[in-house]
Motif scaffolding. Structure first.
Motif, mmCIF file in Angstrom:
data_model
loop_
_atom_site.group_PDB
_atom_site.id
_atom_site.type_symbol
_atom_site.label_atom_id
_atom_site.label_comp_id
_atom_site.label_asym_id
_atom_site.label_seq_id
_atom_site.Cartn_x
_atom_site.Cartn_y
_atom_site.Cartn_z
ATOM 1 N N THR A 65 0.834 -1.203 0.000
ATOM 2 C CA THR A 65 0.000 0.000 0.000
ATOM 3 C C THR A 65 0.866 1.249 0.000
ATOM 4 O O THR A 65 0.589 2.211 -0.724
ATOM 5 C CB THR A 65 -0.929 0.005 1.224
ATOM 6 O OG1 THR A 65 -1.716 -1.187 1.198
ATOM 7 C CG2 THR A 65 -1.835 1.209 1.229
ATOM 8 N N LEU A 66 1.929 1.248 0.799
ATOM 9 C CA LEU A 66 2.834 2.389 0.852
ATOM 10 C C LEU A 66 3.506 2.612 -0.500
ATOM 11 O O LEU A 66 3.625 3.760 -0.960
ATOM 12 C CB LEU A 66 3.885 2.174 1.944
ATOM 13 C CG LEU A 66 4.905 3.287 2.122
ATOM 14 C CD1 LEU A 66 4.201 4.592 2.523
ATOM 15 C CD2 LEU A 66 5.923 2.909 3.176
ATOM 16 N N GLN A 67 3.929 1.541 -1.157
ATOM 17 C CA GLN A 67 4.550 1.678 -2.480
ATOM 18 C C GLN A 67 3.575 2.278 -3.480
ATOM 19 O O GLN A 67 3.946 3.141 -4.286
ATOM 20 C CB GLN A 67 5.027 0.318 -2.984
ATOM 21 C CG GLN A 67 6.233 -0.222 -2.245
ATOM 22 C CD GLN A 67 6.567 -1.643 -2.661
ATOM 23 O OE1 GLN A 67 5.807 -2.291 -3.365
ATOM 24 N NE2 GLN A 67 7.708 -2.141 -2.205
ATOM 25 N N ARG A 68 2.319 1.847 -3.432
ATOM 26 C CA ARG A 68 1.314 2.384 -4.355
ATOM 27 C C ARG A 68 1.047 3.856 -4.078
ATOM 28 O O ARG A 68 0.894 4.648 -5.004
ATOM 29 C CB ARG A 68 0.026 1.577 -4.259
ATOM 30 C CG ARG A 68 0.183 0.190 -4.835
ATOM 31 C CD ARG A 68 -1.062 -0.633 -4.694
ATOM 32 N NE ARG A 68 -0.863 -1.958 -5.262
ATOM 33 C CZ ARG A 68 -1.685 -2.963 -5.082
ATOM 34 N NH1 ARG A 68 -2.785 -2.805 -4.377
ATOM 35 N NH2 ARG A 68 -1.434 -4.143 -5.626
ATOM 36 N N MET A 69 0.996 4.217 -2.804
ATOM 37 C CA MET A 69 0.779 5.625 -2.462
ATOM 38 C C MET A 69 1.955 6.480 -2.932
ATOM 39 O O MET A 69 1.756 7.587 -3.446
ATOM 40 C CB MET A 69 0.574 5.782 -0.956
ATOM 41 C CG MET A 69 -0.762 5.263 -0.481
ATOM 42 S SD MET A 69 -0.978 5.366 1.302
ATOM 43 C CE MET A 69 -0.831 7.108 1.565
ATOM 44 N N VAL A 128 1.913 9.645 -5.531
ATOM 45 C CA VAL A 128 2.495 10.952 -5.209
ATOM 46 C C VAL A 128 3.476 11.363 -6.297
ATOM 47 O O VAL A 128 3.506 12.532 -6.711
ATOM 48 C CB VAL A 128 3.179 10.917 -3.822
ATOM 49 C CG1 VAL A 128 4.026 12.153 -3.587
ATOM 50 C CG2 VAL A 128 2.130 10.777 -2.735
ATOM 51 N N ARG A 129 4.271 10.414 -6.797
ATOM 52 C CA ARG A 129 5.209 10.735 -7.877
ATOM 53 C C ARG A 129 4.469 11.182 -9.130
ATOM 54 O O ARG A 129 4.866 12.137 -9.800
ATOM 55 C CB ARG A 129 6.094 9.525 -8.189
ATOM 56 C CG ARG A 129 7.189 9.300 -7.172
ATOM 57 C CD ARG A 129 8.232 8.306 -7.685
ATOM 58 N NE ARG A 129 7.665 7.007 -8.022
ATOM 59 C CZ ARG A 129 7.562 5.988 -7.186
ATOM 60 N NH1 ARG A 129 7.979 6.100 -5.954
ATOM 61 N NH2 ARG A 129 7.047 4.833 -7.590
ATOM 62 N N VAL A 130 3.365 10.484 -9.457
ATOM 63 C CA VAL A 130 2.577 10.854 -10.633
ATOM 64 C C VAL A 130 1.985 12.245 -10.446
ATOM 65 O O VAL A 130 2.020 13.076 -11.364
ATOM 66 C CB VAL A 130 1.471 9.808 -10.899
ATOM 67 C CG1 VAL A 130 0.484 10.309 -11.926
ATOM 68 C CG2 VAL A 130 2.090 8.500 -11.348
ATOM 69 N N GLN A 131 1.453 12.514 -9.261
ATOM 70 C CA GLN A 131 0.890 13.842 -8.996
ATOM 71 C C GLN A 131 1.952 14.921 -9.127
ATOM 72 O O GLN A 131 1.708 15.986 -9.701
ATOM 73 C CB GLN A 131 0.274 13.890 -7.600
ATOM 74 C CG GLN A 131 -1.017 13.140 -7.474
ATOM 75 C CD GLN A 131 -1.539 13.131 -6.046
ATOM 76 O OE1 GLN A 131 -0.788 13.361 -5.099
ATOM 77 N NE2 GLN A 131 -2.821 12.849 -5.893
ATOM 78 N N ALA A 132 3.128 14.660 -8.595
ATOM 79 C CA ALA A 132 4.210 15.647 -8.675
ATOM 80 C C ALA A 132 4.612 15.881 -10.125
ATOM 81 O O ALA A 132 4.864 17.025 -10.539
ATOM 82 C CB ALA A 132 5.415 15.168 -7.862
ATOM 83 N N ARG A 133 4.656 14.809 -10.902
ATOM 84 C CA ARG A 133 5.020 14.947 -12.314
ATOM 85 C C ARG A 133 3.978 15.776 -13.064
ATOM 86 O O ARG A 133 4.320 16.654 -13.863
ATOM 87 C CB ARG A 133 5.151 13.564 -12.948
ATOM 88 C CG ARG A 133 5.723 13.600 -14.353
ATOM 89 C CD ARG A 133 5.903 12.203 -14.921
ATOM 90 N NE ARG A 133 6.783 11.410 -14.063
ATOM 91 C CZ ARG A 133 6.722 10.099 -13.954
ATOM 92 N NH1 ARG A 133 5.831 9.412 -14.641
ATOM 93 N NH2 ARG A 133 7.546 9.449 -13.170
ATOM 94 N N VAL A 134 2.701 15.519 -12.789
ATOM 95 C CA VAL A 134 1.633 16.265 -13.460
ATOM 96 C C VAL A 134 1.680 17.728 -13.052
ATOM 97 O O VAL A 134 1.542 18.624 -13.901
ATOM 98 C CB VAL A 134 0.256 15.644 -13.129
ATOM 99 C CG1 VAL A 134 -0.883 16.550 -13.569
ATOM 100 C CG2 VAL A 134 0.133 14.279 -13.784
#
Length: 103
Positions: free
Chosen positions: A50-54, A58-64
């Motif tokens: 779950t932590l890895q998925r979160m 977060v990485r995807v959100q930061a990239r966007v």
């Protein structure tokens, strides 16, 4: 003499049954302990996944966010203002049309 033998047999049987009960209880405790270890490991593994998925989210959100900042800094102010009415119009169409559309 017969009474003594019966009494002795009863005492032996009682002691033997007690021994079997203690062995069974010890085995049951070991089994419960093993179950707790396995379940704890499963919970830790699930928490790690779950932590890895979160973190990936977060990485995807930061990239966007970084891309949107880059796009907005590359565009001039009139271009940004031109995009704004189109997005408002699309939002209004979704709400006024009677149902909210999801992408």
């Amino acid at each position: 003499m017969v009474v003594r033998k019966e009494w002795a047999a009863i005492r032996i049987q009682t002691a033997f049954r007690g021994l079997l009960a203690r062995r069974g209880l010890r085995a049951l405790r070991a089994l419960v302990r093993l179950q707790a270890i396995v379940r704890g490991r499963q919970v830790r593994k699930q928490a790690a996944v779950t932590l890895q998925r979160m973190q990936a989210l977060v990485r995807v959100q930061a990239r966007v966010m970084a891309q949107s900042v880059n796009i907005s800094s590359e565009q001039s102010v009139p271009e940004q203002l031109q995009i704004l009415p189109d997005s408002i119009k699309q939002a209004e169409d979704g709400v006024i049309g009677g149902e909210l559309r999801s992408k």
